[in-house]
Design an enzyme around this catalytic site. Sequence first.
Site, PDB file in Angstrom:
ATOM      1  N   HIS A   1      -1.679  13.599   2.397  1.00 32.99           N
ATOM      2  CA  HIS A   1      -1.183  13.828   1.034  1.00 32.99           C
ATOM      3  C   HIS A   1      -0.306  14.979   1.148  1.00 32.99           C
ATOM      4  O   HIS A   1      -0.597  16.191   0.580  1.00 32.99           O
ATOM      5  CB  HIS A   1      -2.087  13.958   0.017  1.00 32.99           C
ATOM      6  CG  HIS A   1      -2.688  12.464  -0.234  1.00 32.99           C
ATOM      7  ND1 HIS A   1      -3.674  11.686   0.559  1.00 32.99           N
ATOM      8  CD2 HIS A   1      -2.389  11.410  -1.187  1.00 32.99           C
ATOM      9  CE1 HIS A   1      -3.846  10.619   0.032  1.00 32.99           C
ATOM     10  NE2 HIS A   1      -3.376  10.261  -1.043  1.00 32.99           N
TER      11      HIS A   1
ATOM     12  N   GLU B   1      -7.972  11.873   6.415  1.00 34.89           N
ATOM     13  CA  GLU B   1      -7.308  12.717   5.512  1.00 34.89           C
ATOM     14  C   GLU B   1      -7.683  12.490   4.021  1.00 34.89           C
ATOM     15  O   GLU B   1      -8.623  11.456   3.898  1.00 34.89           O
ATOM     16  CB  GLU B   1      -5.677  12.722   5.675  1.00 34.89           C
ATOM     17  CG  GLU B   1      -5.436  11.202   5.000  1.00 34.89           C
ATOM     18  CD  GLU B   1      -5.091  10.926   3.693  1.00 34.89           C
ATOM     19  OE1 GLU B   1      -4.871  12.172   2.877  1.00 34.89           O
ATOM     20  OE2 GLU B   1      -5.129  10.120   3.391  1.00 34.89           O
TER      21      GLU B   1
ATOM     22  N   SER C   1      -3.208   6.478   2.360  1.00 36.00           N
ATOM     23  CA  SER C   1      -4.123   6.689   0.993  1.00 36.00           C
ATOM     24  C   SER C   1      -4.965   5.209   0.975  1.00 36.00           C
ATOM     25  O   SER C   1      -5.683   4.863   1.490  1.00 36.00           O
ATOM     26  CB  SER C   1      -3.159   7.311   0.023  1.00 36.00           C
ATOM     27  OG  SER C   1      -3.892   7.506  -0.966  1.00 36.00           O
TER      28      SER C   1
END
Length: 298
Positions: free
Chosen positions: A271, A201, A109
């Site tokens: 996630h 992502e 992330s």
Amino acid sequence: MKIPPYLTKGDTVAIVATARKIEAQHLQPAIDLLKSWGLNVVLGKTIGKENNQLAGADWQRATDFQEMIDDPSIKAVWCAKGGYGTVRMIDRVKFDNFKKHPKWIIGFSDATVLHSHINNMDIATIHGIMCVSTLHATSEAKETLRRALFGEKLEYNIEPHSFNKAGKATGELVGGNLSVLYSIVGSESEVDYKGKILFIEDLDEYLYHIDRMMMNLKRNGYFKNVKGIIIGGMTKMNDNDIPWGHDALEIIKDITKDYDIPICFNFPAGHMKDNRALVMGKEITLEVTAKGTKVVFQ
């Protein structure tokens, strides 16, 4: 590409917060996991620090990270939590010693800033669960992180997806969170994508934001220069009152349709509870067929 030394039992892992704040008690599952692997744990000074959303001021987060990457007794640095903030401290960090004595940096992330910045130095990193993710992570997510850290064989066989584009390619794996990659375009943290295999992502974005970011990457030549694309989780997307008309995977499929490269959709990374570890900067073979996708780390 330099591969940092793999871990052995008795090594020490540091946990630091480069972005959002976190209290020490929330790290216990991660500490227990590391200890179950025979590793020692050191908590950074940013754990428990607070500066609104962040784990201390930018200089405090940078200093904590700096001390851990420069400490020869620390063999890996694991990001405690994501959110936002790593980009605010990265330019304060001096990597001179790290380049000579690299160690594993772990996270995903917001930690995409670290992956890209460090991969630019020809040093590999690990895209895997954060410390805060450990409690709810699948056994596969935790086991693949262990395998990556200890240098054991890492490969994946993924179920086919109707949007997949068949093909086979070999190249360095780069990328991470799409929003973060978009935010560092043009900066010194942006990695060179030419000849690489791109992983992306994202979480909690509006669908038109996904379209905007993908169009940016397309217009910057990313997709015509990469050898392949792996799309991980596109999780909890949002839409406007007037719908965009396509979900995240449909948007990505449409924007990448003209490129004659292998493309894998729905890879288990991002996630999600089943966030499998990826060694960023390491060479992989990506093979996409009608039967599914195979990813093998060299």
